[in-house]
Design a protein around this motif. Structure first.
Motif, PDB file in Angstrom:
ATOM      1  N   GLY A  49     -56.016 -61.333 -31.539  1.00 24.43           N
ATOM      2  CA  GLY A  49     -55.695 -61.968 -32.050  1.00 24.43           C
ATOM      3  C   GLY A  49     -56.651 -62.934 -33.413  1.00 24.43           C
ATOM      4  N   ARG A  50     -58.086 -63.233 -34.294  1.00 24.94           N
ATOM      5  CA  ARG A  50     -58.087 -62.544 -35.311  1.00 24.94           C
ATOM      6  C   ARG A  50     -59.460 -61.712 -35.557  1.00 24.94           C
ATOM      7  N   LYS A  51     -59.120 -61.162 -35.326  1.00 19.22           N
ATOM      8  CA  LYS A  51     -59.701 -59.546 -35.231  1.00 19.22           C
ATOM      9  C   LYS A  51     -59.067 -59.000 -35.571  1.00 19.22           C
ATOM     10  N   LYS A  52     -59.181 -57.360 -35.818  1.00 22.74           N
ATOM     11  CA  LYS A  52     -58.297 -56.109 -36.736  1.00 22.74           C
ATOM     12  C   LYS A  52     -58.603 -55.159 -35.006  1.00 22.74           C
ATOM     13  N   GLU A  96     -60.973 -49.743 -31.942  1.00 17.52           N
ATOM     14  CA  GLU A  96     -62.232 -50.031 -32.066  1.00 17.52           C
ATOM     15  C   GLU A  96     -62.301 -51.606 -32.708  1.00 17.52           C
ATOM     16  N   VAL A  97     -62.495 -52.582 -32.732  1.00 16.50           N
ATOM     17  CA  VAL A  97     -62.683 -54.067 -33.092  1.00 16.50           C
ATOM     18  C   VAL A  97     -63.480 -54.236 -33.685  1.00 16.50           C
ATOM     19  N   GLY A  98     -64.349 -54.641 -34.839  1.00 16.75           N
ATOM     20  CA  GLY A  98     -65.333 -54.406 -35.631  1.00 16.75           C
ATOM     21  C   GLY A  98     -66.688 -53.323 -35.645  1.00 16.75           C
ATOM     22  N   GLY A 115     -49.840 -58.860 -20.915  1.00 19.24           N
ATOM     23  CA  GLY A 115     -49.373 -60.274 -21.142  1.00 19.24           C
ATOM     24  C   GLY A 115     -49.802 -60.769 -22.955  1.00 19.24           C
ATOM     25  N   LEU A 116     -51.095 -60.246 -23.657  1.00 22.50           N
ATOM     26  CA  LEU A 116     -51.701 -60.476 -24.500  1.00 22.50           C
ATOM     27  C   LEU A 116     -50.682 -60.125 -25.869  1.00 22.50           C
ATOM     28  N   ARG A 117     -50.562 -60.638 -26.861  1.00 26.26           N
ATOM     29  CA  ARG A 117     -49.403 -60.204 -27.977  1.00 26.26           C
ATOM     30  C   ARG A 117     -50.092 -59.795 -28.924  1.00 26.26           C
ATOM     31  N   LEU A 118     -49.736 -58.171 -29.237  1.00 28.42           N
ATOM     32  CA  LEU A 118     -50.768 -57.933 -31.102  1.00 28.42           C
ATOM     33  C   LEU A 118     -49.878 -58.122 -31.765  1.00 28.42           C
ATOM     34  N   GLY A 119     -50.559 -58.123 -32.651  1.00 27.70           N
ATOM     35  CA  GLY A 119     -50.714 -58.420 -34.450  1.00 27.70           C
ATOM     36  C   GLY A 119     -50.005 -60.151 -34.531  1.00 27.70           C
ATOM     37  N   PRO A 120     -48.986 -60.323 -36.133  1.00 25.74           N
ATOM     38  CA  PRO A 120     -49.330 -60.684 -36.501  1.00 25.74           C
ATOM     39  C   PRO A 120     -48.415 -61.911 -35.711  1.00 25.74           C
TER      40      PRO A 120
END
Length: 120
Positions: A49-52, A96-98, A115-120
């Motif tokens: 999403g918007r997180k690294k 890890e996230v944040g 179903g989630l897409r990772l990346g830009p």
């Protein structure tokens, strides 16, 4: 023996952006990137999403092909999160996230779902 300066080569310094994961690459290449950028380096990363999302440990799965499109999560269970790549699947077993770390059974808590897409 002194170095022959006429044969010397200069390479640019590595930047954090060098750790961005290209999910179209083969699973083995992504695995090697994650290993190369392990702590104390900043780590190999992708967008959740918007997180690294920083990948800390991954395993190349033994399968004939990818179970999903590159960067798409196909399965999340107690062993980790399976993600399609350009060639084969990768199992995320540590991430890890944040600053919040998760092991194989805790990845859904970071937001990894099928179903989630990772990346830009």
């Amino acid at each position: 023996m002194p170095q022959d300066e006429s044969r010397a080569k200069y390479y640019p310094l590595r930047t954090p952006e060098d750790g961005r994961i290209n999910w179209s690459a083969p699973a083995a290449s992504i695995h090697n990137l994650v290993r190369a950028l392990a702590a104390p380096w900043p780590g190999a990363f992708t967008q959740l999403g918007r997180k690294k999302l920083v990948l800390r440990r991954v395993v190349v799965t033994k399968s004939d092909g990818a179970s999903a499109a590159p960067g798409v999560v196909s399965l999340v269970d107690g062993r980790g999160a399976r993600v399609g790549t350009g060639s084969g699947d990768l199992l995320i077993v540590g991430a890890e996230v944040g600053g919040r770390a998760a092991g194989p059974g805790d990845l859904a808590g970071l937001g990894l779902v099928p179903g989630l897409r990772l990346g830009p």
